[in-house]
Design a protein around this motif. Structure first.
Motif, PDB file in Angstrom:
ATOM      1  N   ASN A 134     111.443   1.247  18.148  1.00  0.00           N
ATOM      2  CA  ASN A 134     112.494   1.034  19.161  1.00  0.00           C
ATOM      3  C   ASN A 134     113.656   0.198  18.629  1.00  0.00           C
ATOM      4  N   SER A 147     102.243  -1.712  23.385  1.00  0.00           N
ATOM      5  CA  SER A 147     101.692  -0.457  22.872  1.00  0.00           C
ATOM      6  C   SER A 147     100.380  -0.612  22.124  1.00  0.00           C
ATOM      7  N   VAL A 165     101.014  -0.639  33.678  1.00  0.00           N
ATOM      8  CA  VAL A 165     100.820   0.326  32.590  1.00  0.00           C
ATOM      9  C   VAL A 165      99.414   0.129  32.016  1.00  0.00           C
ATOM     10  N   TRP A 222     102.140   5.118  30.682  1.00  0.00           N
ATOM     11  CA  TRP A 222     103.274   4.620  29.890  1.00  0.00           C
ATOM     12  C   TRP A 222     104.491   4.671  30.798  1.00  0.00           C
ATOM     13  N   SER A 223     105.345   3.672  30.716  1.00  0.00           N
ATOM     14  CA  SER A 223     106.485   3.643  31.649  1.00  0.00           C
ATOM     15  C   SER A 223     107.813   3.732  30.897  1.00  0.00           C
ATOM     16  N   GLN A 279     110.199   1.652  30.266  1.00  0.00           N
ATOM     17  CA  GLN A 279     110.233   0.208  30.537  1.00  0.00           C
ATOM     18  C   GLN A 279     111.619  -0.350  30.863  1.00  0.00           C
ATOM     19  N   HIS A 298     102.574  -9.442  27.826  1.00  0.00           N
ATOM     20  CA  HIS A 298     101.857 -10.075  26.709  1.00  0.00           C
ATOM     21  C   HIS A 298     102.813 -10.884  25.827  1.00  0.00           C
ATOM     22  N   ASN A 312     109.688  -7.303  21.762  1.00  0.00           N
ATOM     23  CA  ASN A 312     110.615  -6.359  22.419  1.00  0.00           C
ATOM     24  C   ASN A 312     110.578  -6.539  23.926  1.00  0.00           C
ATOM     25  N   SER A 313     109.384  -6.622  24.480  1.00  0.00           N
ATOM     26  CA  SER A 313     109.274  -6.779  25.934  1.00  0.00           C
ATOM     27  C   SER A 313     109.994  -8.048  26.379  1.00  0.00           C
ATOM     28  N   GLU A 318     113.770  -7.718  26.085  1.00  0.00           N
ATOM     29  CA  GLU A 318     114.218  -6.763  27.114  1.00  0.00           C
ATOM     30  C   GLU A 318     114.293  -7.480  28.470  1.00  0.00           C
TER      31      GLU A 318
HETATM   32  N1  UDP Z   1     107.191   0.160  26.292  1.00  0.00           N
HETATM   33  C1  UDP Z   1     107.549   1.262  27.055  1.00  0.00           C
HETATM   34  N2  UDP Z   1     106.721   1.653  28.046  1.00  0.00           N
HETATM   35  C2  UDP Z   1     105.562   1.002  28.332  1.00  0.00           C
HETATM   36  C3  UDP Z   1     105.211  -0.125  27.576  1.00  0.00           C
HETATM   37  C4  UDP Z   1     106.057  -0.528  26.559  1.00  0.00           C
HETATM   38  O1  UDP Z   1     108.584   1.890  26.817  1.00  0.00           O
HETATM   39  O2  UDP Z   1     104.854   1.433  29.250  1.00  0.00           O
HETATM   40  C5  UDP Z   1     108.078  -0.245  25.184  1.00  0.00           C
HETATM   41  C6  UDP Z   1     108.767  -1.546  25.481  1.00  0.00           C
HETATM   42  O3  UDP Z   1     109.986  -1.315  26.163  1.00  0.00           O
HETATM   43  C7  UDP Z   1     108.940  -2.144  24.085  1.00  0.00           C
HETATM   44  C8  UDP Z   1     107.794  -1.562  23.281  1.00  0.00           C
HETATM   45  O4  UDP Z   1     107.296  -0.459  24.024  1.00  0.00           O
HETATM   46  O5  UDP Z   1     110.184  -1.736  23.548  1.00  0.00           O
HETATM   47  C9  UDP Z   1     106.654  -2.539  23.070  1.00  0.00           C
HETATM   48  O6  UDP Z   1     107.050  -3.508  22.161  1.00  0.00           O
HETATM   49  P1  UDP Z   1     106.559  -5.013  22.286  1.00  0.00           P
HETATM   50  O7  UDP Z   1     107.141  -5.752  21.130  1.00  0.00           O
HETATM   51  O8  UDP Z   1     106.846  -5.559  23.618  1.00  0.00           O
HETATM   52  O9  UDP Z   1     104.992  -4.934  22.185  1.00  0.00           O
HETATM   53  P2  UDP Z   1     103.989  -4.295  21.095  1.00  0.00           P
HETATM   54  O10 UDP Z   1     103.733  -2.916  21.534  1.00  0.00           O
HETATM   55  O11 UDP Z   1     104.681  -4.334  19.759  1.00  0.00           O
HETATM   56  O12 UDP Z   1     102.810  -5.170  21.195  1.00  0.00           O
END
Ligand code: UDP
Length: 465
Positions: free
Chosen positions: A23, A284, A310, A336-337, A339, A354, A358-359, A362
């Motif tokens: 992403n 993820s 999710v 999956w959403s 987000q 968590h 990225n979360s 965001e």
């Molecule tokens: N994400 C998403 N839908 C979901 C869960 C997560 O699009 O249902 C995206 C979220 O926007 C973020 C990424 O997946 O960009 C997850 O990255 P993050 O660093 O938060 O967590 P990681 O997956 O690396 O633990």
């Protein structure tokens, strides 16, 4: 006759093949393309084959191998170590082939922007005499902590009963605020090695790009900049639509490894009152124990707020018996959403997360207060910053047995949505959103840094005879 032709510099962006790395890399690539660079993204052959993604109009996709082209790393690699080793071998070879393919084209590659989890990509870039830009996808705070550990300036493991750690540019950190690998001895040694390895060759990198923005981490950015002058903050790398809206058709991350049904989530949110929904996601990769899933489920029910949760396929079976039936009026569970669309919906009251980077960035960029339940890696440090520095959320208290109880979950959600400090947290979140927008807008801190990067690559001239 000699003819000079000017062309845009060509940048090849290589993400580590996980959602949380793809992403930000894709978004950075789109920003670079919007500044006039020719930009290509190299994804793995396996991802390309299984997802068949369409590149956004400003980019093109190419593929390299991570050594697991047929069934993917999870089906084929025997361990993390096995994966990382094979990825380095196959990745280096196929990256060299890709650079060679372009070498005699009208668009030879000038610069490799590589995820710092793939330091071998810089070695390949340098073999071909190309520029190399390391792209860090975690906070500057976390990068600096790993820098100190890599250089022997912070001894590990830091005992969980040790005194708070003092690091220039950061608040005092209790051991539990450090990245988990730094205070939990022997936890995932291969990942820890990979994280420290981010610094194994950064002295050869021409740029160190970080997915954060200056205003968010100014003190630690200043500290790190003194030792690493090539450091440039370039975030937040989220679609322009949610920030400055300067890049056309940049509304999505464009490459979801899991399928999402956008309409279901958004229609459901649109039918809920403003500020009333708890959005729950652990990213993820992270996985909860059965007991923790049970506490979280009943804790959410106890809050009596609406929730959008999710629960990935791998977590599905851990939902307690009867929970879905008992909460049909209150909750929606999806695999999956979308987000960003979720976080920007007016119905959102808080993000139970968590604290993946990225979360977190965001949520900051979309002004959503958080309850954070960090699980491992960089998440504890992000959670510390969320609660005590950015003051946009609350970190849950974990019991001695490692579990966060349903009562604690209920209490934290209530505090963030309707508690005494709820308004203050929301106002702080709005302040960070404003600063995030300014950072990427014309003349903002990240925008200027991206311009600096682009101008150093410049346009390239070459000659025909
Ligand atoms: N994400 C998403 N839908 C979901 C869960 C997560 O699009 O249902 C995206 C979220 O926007 C973020 C990424 O997946 O960009 C997850 O990255 P993050 O660093 O938060 O967590 P990681 O997956 O690396 O633990």
């Amino acid at each position: 006759m000699e003819e000079k032709i000017y062309r845009a510099a060509h940048v090849l962006v290589i993400p580590y093949p996980r959602q949380g790395h793809i992403n930000p890399a894709l978004q950075l690539a789109k920003r670079l393309a919007s500044k006039g660079l020719k930009t290509t993204i190299a994804i793995t052959k396996f991802i390309f084959k299984t997802i068949q993604p369409q590149p956004p109009s400003s980019l093109q996709f190419e593929t390299i191998s991570d050594g697991f082209d047929e069934r993917g790393r999870f089906a084929e690699a025997v361990s993390v170590h096995d994966y990382l080793q094979k990825m380095e071998a196959a990745g280096s070879k196929t990256l060299a082939e890709l650079i060679t393919k372009y070498k005699n084209s009208s668009n030879p590659i000038d610069c490799i922007v590589y995820d710092t989890f793939l330091p071998w990509a810089l070695e390949v870039a340098k073999q071909f005499g190309l520029l190399g830009a390391a792209f860090f996808t975690q906070t500057c705070a976390v990068n600096y902590i790993y820098y100190l550990v890599y250089n022997g300036l912070l001894k590990v493991p830091v005992s969980s009963t040790a005194a708070p750690v003092s690091i220039t540019g950061l608040p005092l950190l209790e051991p539990q605020d450090l990245p988990s690998f730094v205070y939990v001895a022997g936890e995932y040694p291969d990942y820890f090695e990979m994280l420290l390895g981010q610094f194994s060759n950064t002295d050869k990198a021409d740029f160190l790009l970080v997915n954060t923005f200056y205003e968010l981490e100014d003190e630690v950015v200043n500290t790190m900049h003194k030792i690493c002058p090539a450091l440039l903050t370039v975030g937040p790398t989220i679609p322009s639509f949610y920030l400055d809206n300067r890049i056309e058709n940049d509304k999505d991350y464009d490459l979801d490894l899991l399928k999402t049904d956008k309409t279901i989530c958004i229609d459901w949110l649109n039918a809920r009152p403003k500020g009333s929904v708890v959005y729950v996601s652990f990213g993820s990769i992270s996985s909860l124990s059965h007991k923790q899933m049970e506490e979280l489920a009943w804790g959410l029910k106890q809050t009596d707020f609406h929730f959008l949760w999710v629960v990935r396929d791998s977590e599905d079976l851990k939902l307690p018996k009867g929970f879905i039936e008992e909460t049909t009026n209150k909750g929606l569970i999806v695999k999956w959403s979308p987000q960003l669309a979720v976080l920007s919906n007016e119905a959102l009251g808080c993000f139970f997360s968590h604290a993946g980077w990225n979360s977190t960035i965001e949520a900051l960029s979309l002004a959503v207060p958080m309850v954070v339940m960090p699980l491992w890696t960089d998440q504890p440090t992000d959670a510390k910053l969320v609660q005590d520095v950015w003051k946009v959320g609350i970190r849950v208290v974990v019991e001695e047995n490692g579990i966060v109880t349903r009562d604690e979950i209920e209490k934290c959600v209530r505090k963030v949505i309707v508690g005494e400090k709820a308004r203050e947290m929301k106002l702080n979140a709005e302040k960070w959103r404003k600063l995030a927008i300014e950072a990427v807008s014309e003349g903002g801190s990240s925008d200027k840094n991206i311009d600096e990067f682009v101008s150093k690559l410049g346009t390239t001239s070459y000659k025909y005879y």
